[in-house]
Design an enzyme around this catalytic site. Structure first.
Site, PDB file in Angstrom:
ATOM      1  N   ASP A  35     -35.612 -12.713  47.254  1.00  0.00           N
ATOM      2  CA  ASP A  35     -36.806 -12.532  48.106  1.00  0.00           C
ATOM      3  C   ASP A  35     -37.786 -13.743  48.131  1.00  0.00           C
ATOM      4  OD1 ASP A  35     -36.891 -10.460  49.710  1.00  0.00           O
ATOM      5  OD2 ASP A  35     -37.469  -8.915  48.442  1.00  0.00           O
ATOM      6  N   GLN A  58     -37.023  -3.246  46.375  1.00  0.00           N
ATOM      7  CA  GLN A  58     -37.466  -2.968  47.833  1.00  0.00           C
ATOM      8  C   GLN A  58     -38.917  -2.591  47.639  1.00  0.00           C
ATOM      9  OE1 GLN A  58     -35.742  -3.187  50.897  1.00  0.00           O
ATOM     10  NE2 GLN A  58     -38.047  -3.039  51.642  1.00  0.00           N
ATOM     11  N   LYS A  77     -29.515  -3.738  54.689  1.00  0.00           N
ATOM     12  CA  LYS A  77     -29.111  -4.985  53.447  1.00  0.00           C
ATOM     13  C   LYS A  77     -27.827  -4.902  52.923  1.00  0.00           C
ATOM     14  CE  LYS A  77     -34.035  -5.897  52.994  1.00  0.00           C
ATOM     15  NZ  LYS A  77     -35.283  -5.594  52.015  1.00  0.00           N
TER      16      LYS A  77
END
Ligand code: NAP
Length: 293
Positions: A121, A98, A54
């Site tokens: 997200d 994460q 990422k």
């Protein structure tokens, strides 16, 4: 019939290059660069690889990447304090924690701490709630489900009026992708581990989204001729000829399914590359929101 292969790598590159151009324009016009903060707790190697990829993609697209790494034994308070600091930092547009977090941490509480405007997200309950409600739109669409929809759109597969079957109902893939298909006017059936006669449902579908995590569970004989198959699954299949002793396969048995389907995503190279591309798009969107405020 032999299915058209939906090239996720090429479609993801198209999304990334659109983001790259928009980031360049934003810098020229507003002297502003989008920023994405990643939070990695612990040393899980798969999570570390995801975060590294990422961050690397951010750099390639001109997005500022801010990496935070916390030890595996961090307390709930330490993780939430970091998220609160990132919420308050005007140079951070998106916050990505994460998952999965180490078991002793309350994942839901951490996700709830992320500012709605930085939830790139798309997992904040308010974002998911808006996704579910008629006439409302979330600020951010969860990345993997968003990627599935873009793959269908870019491949010219009509969603409106289609019979869609989603296998899997997780918060990160199955459920949001079903809600997106429903928003796009498909007639949606959600199947899961307690579904009776799964094959019967799948056989009706014009669009099948497989998000199960079971090696090659959906086979060609379950598929309606001409259907579009989006395979989200990533599974390790033992293969003594492979260097690592396994190869990656999906939830769909590609060989038999591609003989029946009209279009199908490969694994790897289908949904996988889309997830990071959509995260970049969401980060750009977060920067646009910040600029408009
Ligand atoms: P998950 O949380 O484990 O959810 C799996 C879902 O599949 C559950 O809803 C479960 O039903 C259902 N299921 C399990 N066994 C089943 C069966 N025999 N018949 C019908 N349904 C069954 O998994 P996930 O996080 O959604 O991920 C799914 C897959 O996608 C995994 O392989 C994962 O690695 C992959 N993935 C890929 C990406 C990407 O970027 N390509 C991103 C995320 C995930 P219940 O609800 O009844 O338990």
């Amino acid at each position: 019939m032999t299915a058209t292969i939906i090239n996720g790598k090429a479609i993801a590159e198209k999304v990334r290059s659109q983001v790259r151009e928009a980031v360049t324009r934003m810098k020229e016009t507003h002297d502003y660069v989008p920023g994405l903060a990643t939070v990695l707790v612990g040393e899980d190697p798969a999570s570390a690889t995801y975060v590294r990829n990422k961050r690397k993609t951010c750099e390639e697209l001109g997005i500022r990447s801010i990496g935070h790494e916390l030890p595996a034994d961090s307390s709930q308070e330490q993780v939430e304090k970091l998220v609160a600091e990132l919420n308050a930092d005007p140079t951070v547009n998106g916050i990505l924690v994460q998952l999965p977090l180490p078991k002793h941490l309350n994942e839901e509480a951490v996700l709830n701490t992320i500012s709605l405007h930085k939830d790139v997200d798309g997992f904040h309950p308010v974002n998911i709630g808006r996704l579910a409600m008629k006439g409302r739109d979330p600020l951010f669409i969860p990345c993997t489900p968003y990627g599935c929809i873009v793959l269908l759109e870019e491949s010219g597969i009509p969603i409106k009026g289609a019979e869609a079957v989603v296998v899997g109902r997780s918060n990160i893939v199955g459920l949001p992708v079903a809600m997106l298909l429903q928003k796009g006017d498909a007639t949606v059936t959600i199947c899961h581990s307690r579904t009776r006669d799964l094959a019967e449902h799948i056989r009706r579908a014009d669009i099948v989204i497989a998000a199960i995590g079971r090696t090659e569970m959906i086979t060609g004989d379950m598929i309606k001729p001409g259907a579009a198959i989006i395979d989200v699954g990533i599974n390790q299949k033992p293969d003594p000829t492979a260097k690592r002793g396994y190869r990656l396969v999906g939830d769909v048995e590609f060989e038999s399914a591609s003989q029946v389907a009209g279009a199908i995503t490969p694994v790897p190279g289908g949904v996988g590359p889309m997830t990071i591309a959509m995260l970049m798009k969401n980060t750009l969107h977060a920067a646009e929101i910040a600029l408009a405020a």
